[in-house]
Design an enzyme around this catalytic site. Structure first.
Site, PDB file in Angstrom:
ATOM      1  N   ASN A 171       1.008  -1.264   0.046  1.00 34.35           N
ATOM      2  CA  ASN A 171       0.002   0.135  -0.059  1.00 34.35           C
ATOM      3  C   ASN A 171       1.002   1.131  -0.055  1.00 34.35           C
ATOM      4  O   ASN A 171       1.551   1.528   1.043  1.00 34.35           O
ATOM      5  CB  ASN A 171      -0.754   0.040   1.251  1.00 34.35           C
ATOM      6  CG  ASN A 171      -1.666   1.390   1.232  1.00 34.35           C
ATOM      7  OD1 ASN A 171      -1.756   1.920   0.551  1.00 34.35           O
ATOM      8  ND2 ASN A 171      -2.257   1.358   2.558  1.00 34.35           N
ATOM      9  N   LYS A 214       0.202   4.074  -0.165  1.00 34.05           N
ATOM     10  CA  LYS A 214      -0.690   5.587   0.192  1.00 34.05           C
ATOM     11  C   LYS A 214      -0.506   6.549  -0.640  1.00 34.05           C
ATOM     12  O   LYS A 214      -0.059   6.488  -1.655  1.00 34.05           O
ATOM     13  CB  LYS A 214      -0.079   5.632   1.662  1.00 34.05           C
ATOM     14  CG  LYS A 214      -0.407   4.523   2.603  1.00 34.05           C
ATOM     15  CD  LYS A 214      -0.012   4.608   4.010  1.00 34.05           C
ATOM     16  CE  LYS A 214      -0.151   3.495   4.803  1.00 34.05           C
ATOM     17  NZ  LYS A 214       0.062   3.691   6.185  1.00 34.05           N
ATOM     18  N   HIS A 237      -9.494   0.614   4.817  1.00 36.92           N
ATOM     19  CA  HIS A 237      -7.975   0.947   5.531  1.00 36.92           C
ATOM     20  C   HIS A 237      -8.570   1.936   6.858  1.00 36.92           C
ATOM     21  O   HIS A 237      -9.366   2.848   6.513  1.00 36.92           O
ATOM     22  CB  HIS A 237      -7.142   1.638   4.498  1.00 36.92           C
ATOM     23  CG  HIS A 237      -5.868   1.524   5.269  1.00 36.92           C
ATOM     24  ND1 HIS A 237      -5.548   2.444   6.015  1.00 36.92           N
ATOM     25  CD2 HIS A 237      -4.680   0.564   4.957  1.00 36.92           C
ATOM     26  CE1 HIS A 237      -4.263   2.286   6.424  1.00 36.92           C
ATOM     27  NE2 HIS A 237      -3.648   1.228   5.804  1.00 36.92           N
ATOM     28  N   GLU A 281      -7.019   4.417   8.064  1.00 37.21           N
ATOM     29  CA  GLU A 281      -6.930   5.698   7.622  1.00 37.21           C
ATOM     30  C   GLU A 281      -8.223   6.225   6.959  1.00 37.21           C
ATOM     31  O   GLU A 281      -8.506   7.487   7.054  1.00 37.21           O
ATOM     32  CB  GLU A 281      -5.476   5.926   6.613  1.00 37.21           C
ATOM     33  CG  GLU A 281      -4.311   5.885   7.702  1.00 37.21           C
ATOM     34  CD  GLU A 281      -3.019   5.361   6.837  1.00 37.21           C
ATOM     35  OE1 GLU A 281      -3.043   5.432   5.771  1.00 37.21           O
ATOM     36  OE2 GLU A 281      -2.319   4.749   7.708  1.00 37.21           O
ATOM     37  N   GLU A 284      -5.360  -5.404  10.785  1.00 29.17           N
ATOM     38  CA  GLU A 284      -4.401  -4.374  10.951  1.00 29.17           C
ATOM     39  C   GLU A 284      -4.837  -3.500  11.959  1.00 29.17           C
ATOM     40  O   GLU A 284      -5.629  -2.862  12.206  1.00 29.17           O
ATOM     41  CB  GLU A 284      -4.550  -3.518   9.613  1.00 29.17           C
ATOM     42  CG  GLU A 284      -4.056  -3.964   8.350  1.00 29.17           C
ATOM     43  CD  GLU A 284      -3.528  -2.918   7.292  1.00 29.17           C
ATOM     44  OE1 GLU A 284      -2.579  -3.160   6.809  1.00 29.17           O
ATOM     45  OE2 GLU A 284      -4.253  -1.773   7.337  1.00 29.17           O
ATOM     46  N   GLY A 335       2.354   1.982  10.844  1.00 23.84           N
ATOM     47  CA  GLY A 335       3.148   3.263  10.508  1.00 23.84           C
ATOM     48  C   GLY A 335       3.727   3.603  11.871  1.00 23.84           C
ATOM     49  O   GLY A 335       4.268   4.521  12.067  1.00 23.84           O
ATOM     50  N   SER A 377       3.235  -2.259  10.442  1.00 22.80           N
ATOM     51  CA  SER A 377       4.774  -2.242  10.488  1.00 22.80           C
ATOM     52  C   SER A 377       5.428  -3.722  10.167  1.00 22.80           C
ATOM     53  O   SER A 377       6.469  -3.963  10.742  1.00 22.80           O
ATOM     54  CB  SER A 377       5.131  -1.710  11.750  1.00 22.80           C
ATOM     55  OG  SER A 377       4.528  -0.450  12.083  1.00 22.80           O
TER      56      SER A 377
END
Ligand code: PEP
Length: 252
Positions: free
Chosen positions: A9, A11, A97, A99, A169, A175, A214
């Site tokens: 991904n 991003k 996701h 985010e 996730e 991250g 991560s």
């Protein structure tokens, strides 16, 4: 037998030149030697999908998108339909996701509609689920993941998971450099598989469940060695050719 999958991904990162360079480096370092045992996907920003298609056609890497509209066409300014993604040769699309959920207000209901819309356009959705740090500390991880899955069942049924991927996730691991331990991840992956197997054991057994949060070159192998972890959804490390290659090799 579940075929491992590693999805990068990207991003909102990269420009034409850097994307080109990254893919050239991956090829130079030998990503194409991995061959069939692992399915490898990169998910660039929408605007680069046509260019990435041009660069990857004929290679062992597939491409997908990071998001999609749940509408098929119409007056939805700025949105991208699943049929447009399919038209550009995408096989996969990430939906839900964290985010998108936390920064853009995507609810379980919206994510479920995107999941269904993606499948209608013959894309394979990579459905992201996972808990926040507070939810983990409160001991409600399974409840949160279950709720995220249950909304899908308001719109479709277990057969939809014949052509889908789940990515567990944990938000606290994305991250942050704080990877879940292999045992922590396996516990939730096992829960997801068991939960779905109550509805259909065969579909649950064949379903690929990726871990994301991560994942790096130096921790991928121990995560992928767990029985219910079938590969990774990789953010930061997918932008580093050596790291991404090591992760793909770990999955093989
Ligand atoms: C992600 O964006 O899905 C992700 C897992 O990011 P990272 O690997 O950087 O934690």
């Amino acid at each position: 037998m579940r075929k491992p999958l590693v999805a990068g991904n990207w991003k909102m990162n990269g420009l034409q030149d850097t994307n080109h360079h990254l893919l050239e480096l991956l090829k130079k370092e030998g990503i194409e030697n991995i061959g069939e045992p692992v399915e490898i996907v990169v998910c660039p920003p929408f605007i680069y999908l046509a260019y990435i298609k041009h660069l990857l056609e004929g290679s062992n890497m597939k491409w997908g998108a990071q998001n999609v509209s749940h509408h098929s066409a119409g007056a939805y300014t700025g949105e991208i339909s699943p049929y447009m993604l399919a038209d550009l040769g995408c096989h996969f699309v990430i939906v839900g996701h964290s985010e998108r959920r936390t920064l853009y207000g995507e609810t379980n209901g919206i994510v479920a509609k995107k999941f269904v819309a993606a499948q209608q356009a013959n894309l394979t959705p990579i459905l992201c689920v996972g808990e926040s740090l507070r939810e983990r500390e409160e001991g409600i991880t399974e409840r949160i993941v279950k709720e995220q899955l249950d909304d899908i069942f308001l719109h479709t049924d277990i057969h939809a998971f014949n052509k889908a991927v789940i990515a567990y996730e944990p938000i606290w691991a994305i991250g942050t450099g704080h990877t879940a331990t292999p045992d922590q991840a396996q516990e939730v992956h096992g829960f997801i598989r068991n939960y779905l197997s109550e509805q259909d054991p065969e579909i649950a057994e064949e379903l690929r469940i990726l871990y994301g949060g991560s994942v790096k070159g130096d921790n991928a192998a121990e995560l992928f060695a767990m029985p219910d972890i079938d590969g990774g959804l990789v953010g930061g490390a997918s932008l580093e050719a050596k790291d991404f290659l090591t992760i793909c090799q770990a999955a093989s």
